[in-house]
Design a protein around this motif. Sequence first.
Motif, PDB file in Angstrom:
ATOM      1  N   TYR A  96       0.870  -1.184   0.000  1.00 46.33           N
ATOM      2  CA  TYR A  96       0.000   0.000   0.000  1.00 46.33           C
ATOM      3  C   TYR A  96       0.899   1.224   0.000  1.00 46.33           C
ATOM      4  CZ  TYR A  96      -3.892   3.063   0.577  1.00 46.33           C
ATOM      5  OH  TYR A  96      -4.838   4.031   0.326  1.00 46.33           O
ATOM      6  N   PRO A 102      -7.168   5.522  -0.951  1.00 52.59           N
ATOM      7  CA  PRO A 102      -7.588   4.148  -1.263  1.00 52.59           C
ATOM      8  C   PRO A 102      -8.230   3.962  -2.629  1.00 52.59           C
ATOM      9  CG  PRO A 102      -8.178   4.698   0.989  1.00 52.59           C
ATOM     10  CD  PRO A 102      -7.706   5.965   0.344  1.00 52.59           C
ATOM     11  N   ASP A 103      -8.783   5.018  -3.211  1.00 50.29           N
ATOM     12  CA  ASP A 103      -9.426   4.881  -4.523  1.00 50.29           C
ATOM     13  C   ASP A 103      -8.477   5.163  -5.680  1.00 50.29           C
ATOM     14  OD1 ASP A 103      -9.173   7.587  -3.973  1.00 50.29           O
ATOM     15  OD2 ASP A 103     -11.068   8.131  -4.945  1.00 50.29           O
ATOM     16  N   ALA A 107      -2.359   3.292  -5.280  1.00 52.18           N
ATOM     17  CA  ALA A 107      -2.315   2.851  -3.887  1.00 52.18           C
ATOM     18  C   ALA A 107      -1.840   1.407  -3.786  1.00 52.18           C
ATOM     19  CB  ALA A 107      -3.685   3.009  -3.239  1.00 52.18           C
ATOM     20  N   ARG A 128      -8.557  -5.117  -0.955  1.00 49.96           N
ATOM     21  CA  ARG A 128      -8.223  -3.686  -0.903  1.00 49.96           C
ATOM     22  C   ARG A 128      -8.546  -3.125   0.474  1.00 49.96           C
ATOM     23  NH1 ARG A 128      -6.970  -1.325  -5.741  1.00 49.96           N
ATOM     24  NH2 ARG A 128      -7.300   0.736  -4.834  1.00 49.96           N
ATOM     25  N   ARG A 131      -5.938  -4.355   3.094  1.00 46.97           N
ATOM     26  CA  ARG A 131      -4.669  -3.611   3.026  1.00 46.97           C
ATOM     27  C   ARG A 131      -4.842  -2.189   3.543  1.00 46.97           C
ATOM     28  NH1 ARG A 131      -1.264  -5.076  -2.419  1.00 46.97           N
ATOM     29  NH2 ARG A 131      -1.927  -7.254  -2.684  1.00 46.97           N
ATOM     30  N   THR A 132      -5.964  -1.581   3.196  1.00 45.19           N
ATOM     31  CA  THR A 132      -6.226  -0.215   3.663  1.00 45.19           C
ATOM     32  C   THR A 132      -6.284  -0.172   5.183  1.00 45.19           C
ATOM     33  OG1 THR A 132      -7.430   0.309   1.626  1.00 45.19           O
ATOM     34  CG2 THR A 132      -7.845   1.721   3.526  1.00 45.19           C
ATOM     35  N   TYR A 136      -2.774   1.659   5.494  1.00 47.91           N
ATOM     36  CA  TYR A 136      -3.049   3.080   5.282  1.00 47.91           C
ATOM     37  C   TYR A 136      -3.719   3.745   6.479  1.00 47.91           C
ATOM     38  CZ  TYR A 136      -4.942   7.418   3.418  1.00 47.91           C
ATOM     39  OH  TYR A 136      -5.264   8.736   3.230  1.00 47.91           O
TER      40      TYR A 136
END
Length: 272
Positions: A96, A102-103, A107, A128, A131-132, A136
């Motif tokens: 990430y 995230p979009d 990323a 996704r 991972r976010t 993130y």
Amino acid sequence: MRAATHSKAPAKPRASAAKPKPFLPLIENAQAQNRLILVCEHAANHIPAAWGDLGLTPAQRMAHIAWDPGALAVARGLAQRLDAVLIHAPVSRLVYDCNRAPDMPGAMPARSEIHDIPGNASISAAERLARTEAVYLPWAAGLHGLIARRIALGLRPVVVTIHSFTPVYHGKPRRVEFGVIHDADPHLSVAILNAAHKLTRLQAELNAPYSAADDVTHTLRVQATPYGLPNAMLEIRNDLIATPEAAEAMADQLAAVLNMGLVEIQRQAKAS
């Protein structure tokens, strides 16, 4: 240079594996008295076991696609010289990229420059999100918390992110050696650029080799701009910081540059 083609299947998280633990940002020199917060989103090339090797060779995992070589060493040198706090991410940007929302495709990129990233080729929405949540969100919350706490202490921050870039990109050599990039507010970036021209022999340019139009200022836009904090993104050509000694020498140069830039924006603020 394009990596050799290999038939290795894309690495995927184990279906039976537990939800990845949060990977918290690392903070150094937390008690620093300088207003400066140094940020290094691409400090590490570490790919946690939950994501295998993303289908990459050892050489690819050491290459610029996985991190910003030399950036953390320079950032640490600057933190020591300027008594600044440093925050850096512990995970490869291929898992990430903490400087992307995230979009944004970047990323969790399926391709980086000339390299395919097999483990990112077909990420599900659930992956996704995983991972976010693992990389993130802890990063964004940690940086925001650091900024908010220092504001509360009366140390209204100046936010500077530290990056490195490759000397050759898509086969084209890059002449620029030191780039200063701004988001909405150009004042600190211009002051740093002027200081670099006065104090160094570096080929220094504004908004090079990237600019905000390339979606590289996410951290500044989300973390600094809403508070009206002075901010800038620094890009150093990585052949200039390829050894510990070179990184230390660059930190020596840029410490003076940043100090002059900070003095200039303080002067401007008093004059306005």
